[in-house]
Design an enzyme around this catalytic site. Structure first.
Site, PDB file in Angstrom:
ATOM      1  N   SER A  27      -8.961  -3.132  16.256  1.00 24.69           N
ATOM      2  CA  SER A  27      -8.044  -2.923  14.912  1.00 24.69           C
ATOM      3  C   SER A  27      -8.381  -1.329  14.581  1.00 24.69           C
ATOM      4  O   SER A  27      -7.520  -0.691  14.116  1.00 24.69           O
ATOM      5  CB  SER A  27      -8.073  -3.976  14.150  1.00 24.69           C
ATOM      6  OG  SER A  27      -9.351  -3.642  13.040  1.00 24.69           O
ATOM      7  N   ASP A  41     -10.495  -7.362   7.153  1.00 27.37           N
ATOM      8  CA  ASP A  41      -9.489  -8.610   7.201  1.00 27.37           C
ATOM      9  C   ASP A  41      -9.212  -9.040   8.575  1.00 27.37           C
ATOM     10  O   ASP A  41      -8.897 -10.095   8.818  1.00 27.37           O
ATOM     11  CB  ASP A  41      -8.434  -7.854   6.523  1.00 27.37           C
ATOM     12  CG  ASP A  41      -8.424  -7.329   5.199  1.00 27.37           C
ATOM     13  OD1 ASP A  41      -9.573  -8.077   4.333  1.00 27.37           O
ATOM     14  OD2 ASP A  41      -7.902  -6.526   4.452  1.00 27.37           O
ATOM     15  N   THR A  58     -20.827  -8.179   7.209  1.00 30.91           N
ATOM     16  CA  THR A  58     -20.223  -7.387   8.302  1.00 30.91           C
ATOM     17  C   THR A  58     -20.935  -6.010   7.951  1.00 30.91           C
ATOM     18  O   THR A  58     -21.046  -5.512   6.817  1.00 30.91           O
ATOM     19  CB  THR A  58     -18.853  -7.367   8.340  1.00 30.91           C
ATOM     20  OG1 THR A  58     -18.361  -6.987   6.917  1.00 30.91           O
ATOM     21  CG2 THR A  58     -18.016  -8.814   8.415  1.00 30.91           C
ATOM     22  N   LEU A  59     -20.960  -5.143   9.247  1.00 31.80           N
ATOM     23  CA  LEU A  59     -21.754  -3.948   9.081  1.00 31.80           C
ATOM     24  C   LEU A  59     -21.064  -2.961   9.758  1.00 31.80           C
ATOM     25  O   LEU A  59     -21.767  -2.021  10.308  1.00 31.80           O
ATOM     26  CB  LEU A  59     -23.075  -4.203   9.714  1.00 31.80           C
ATOM     27  CG  LEU A  59     -24.052  -5.230   9.332  1.00 31.80           C
ATOM     28  CD1 LEU A  59     -25.451  -5.538  10.099  1.00 31.80           C
ATOM     29  CD2 LEU A  59     -24.556  -5.027   7.718  1.00 31.80           C
ATOM     30  N   ASP A  79       0.755  -1.247   0.104  1.00 30.51           N
ATOM     31  CA  ASP A  79       0.009  -0.103   0.187  1.00 30.51           C
ATOM     32  C   ASP A  79       1.029   1.185  -0.038  1.00 30.51           C
ATOM     33  O   ASP A  79       1.715   1.521   0.966  1.00 30.51           O
ATOM     34  CB  ASP A  79      -1.011   0.165   1.347  1.00 30.51           C
ATOM     35  CG  ASP A  79      -1.888  -1.103   1.258  1.00 30.51           C
ATOM     36  OD1 ASP A  79      -2.377  -1.318   0.156  1.00 30.51           O
ATOM     37  OD2 ASP A  79      -2.442  -1.503   2.311  1.00 30.51           O
ATOM     38  N   ASN A 137     -19.074  -7.738   3.321  1.00 25.23           N
ATOM     39  CA  ASN A 137     -19.328  -6.419   3.762  1.00 25.23           C
ATOM     40  C   ASN A 137     -20.706  -5.848   3.160  1.00 25.23           C
ATOM     41  O   ASN A 137     -21.254  -6.369   2.364  1.00 25.23           O
ATOM     42  CB  ASN A 137     -18.336  -5.415   3.969  1.00 25.23           C
ATOM     43  CG  ASN A 137     -18.022  -4.849   2.521  1.00 25.23           C
ATOM     44  OD1 ASN A 137     -18.789  -4.932   1.428  1.00 25.23           O
ATOM     45  ND2 ASN A 137     -16.789  -4.240   2.473  1.00 25.23           N
TER      46      ASN A 137
END
Ligand code: ADP
Length: 313
Positions: free
Chosen positions: A292, A260, A226-227, A17, A189
């Site tokens: 995280s 992740d 996932t929200l 990245d 997601n």
């Protein structure tokens, strides 16, 4: 009984990245002065593998990097994060995958990914890694490498009765039916759920509806959506109602890689605490992912086992 050498095996991407922060995103032809620059090892495959490795799972990565400085950084990162590198191929004369990311002050971002060596991971590499996949307790795949390779890995895992999580990210419209039916857990997601189920997903209720569509029309074996700060919903069987598993409220500073972290944690719990109810594994994975997001960065923000509250172990 065969010995389990690797608990979590991930077949997927490595992308370095390069993140530039600027007041706004550049318009076509515009040159902007940014305010900050960061770089780090990323890619959904590597992130999920490192997330599980940092929690203490014995992990292995099946991937390809280039013979450049970035490839070397991945090899080093895998070494320090408990990730076996026997199937990390280093390809001569090819660049490691990169993601050039621009982030504006209002959080908007744009990303250009150049897959480089990721595109050279082949079905032959999966065949060569059969023993590693066979030895796993769980296989994890995403959508950042060739779809043929992902499907070959999922099918090989099924042949050996190895459980699979498939995270079809980034989402692709029109995926063939095997991608829905082969994995034991189909984890998306909100954006991905929206593209695959064909309805807006922005609440627990709409996620429940999307989950039912994925189970009924696409024949997924089980679904997790996932929200973000709302946690996730989980549907175990086609005739079950989806269950909402909320997460704790935290002061989020950087949500990059939250998904992740969540998937790596779930893989860790499935192999280390197989007797926990799935809803409890998801509660714990939510909590780890929420930890995280309280730290900047991606892999660096994933907690280690030593950093976890006692009730998460
Ligand atoms: P992705 O990163 O793939 O877009 P999500 O945004 O849905 O995925 O986040 C994945 C998980 O990370 C959530 O299910 C939740 O457990 C955790 N999470 C994400 N954002 C937050 C937040 N703002 N507060 C608390 N937990 C979060």
């Amino acid at each position: 009984m065969s010995q389990c050498v690797h608990e979590v095996v991930v077949v997927g991407s490595c992308n370095t990245d390069f993140i530039s922060y600027a007041p706004h995103l550049p318009k076509e032809g515009e040159t902007l002065t940014g305010t900050k620059f960061e770089t780090g090892c990323g890619g959904k495959g590597a992130n999920q593998c490192v997330a599980a490795g940092k929690l203490g799972a014995k992990t292995a990565m099946i991937t390809k990097v280039g013979d450049d400085i970035f490839g070397k950084q991945f090899l080093e990162s895998f070494k320090v994060n408990n990730v076996n590198r026997d199937h990390v191929g280093v390809v001569k004369g090819v660049s490691t995958g990169v993601a050039a990311i621009s982030v504006a002050d209002n959080g908007a971002n744009c990303i250009i990914i150049v897959p480089g060596a990721n595109n050279l991971l082949s079905t032959d590499d999966i065949v060569a890694a059969e023993e590693t996949i066979k030895s796993a307790k769980i296989l994890v795949c995403q959508n950042e490498i060739s779809s043929d390779v992902t499907l070959a890995a999922l099918k090989l895992a099924k042949k050996h009765n190895v459980k699979c999580i498939f995270n079809p990210a980034p989402a692709q419209a029109g995926m063939q039916s095997d991608f829905f039916t082969t994995p034991d857990i189909f984890c998306v997601n909100e954006t991905e759920a929206e593209i695959m189920a064909g309805l807006t997903v922005n609440s627990v209720e709409s996620a429940n509806s999307a989950s039912k569509i994925l189970m009924k029309s696409k024949n997924c074996q089980s679904v997790i959506i996932t929200l973000g700060s709302n946690g996730c919903v989980y549907q175990a069987k086609v005739d079950d109602e989806p269950v909402h598993i909320p997460t704790e409220k935290v002061d989020a500073v950087d949500t990059t890689g939250a998904g992740d972290s969540f998937i790596g944690s779930l893989a860790f719990y499935i192999c280390r605490f197989p007797h926990l109810p799935m809803t409890e594994m998801l509660r714990r994975s939510n909590q780890i992912a929420s930890l995280s997001v309280t730290k900047r960065g991606t892999q660096i923000s994933f907690p280690t086992q030593a950093e976890l509250p006692i009730d998460l172990m």
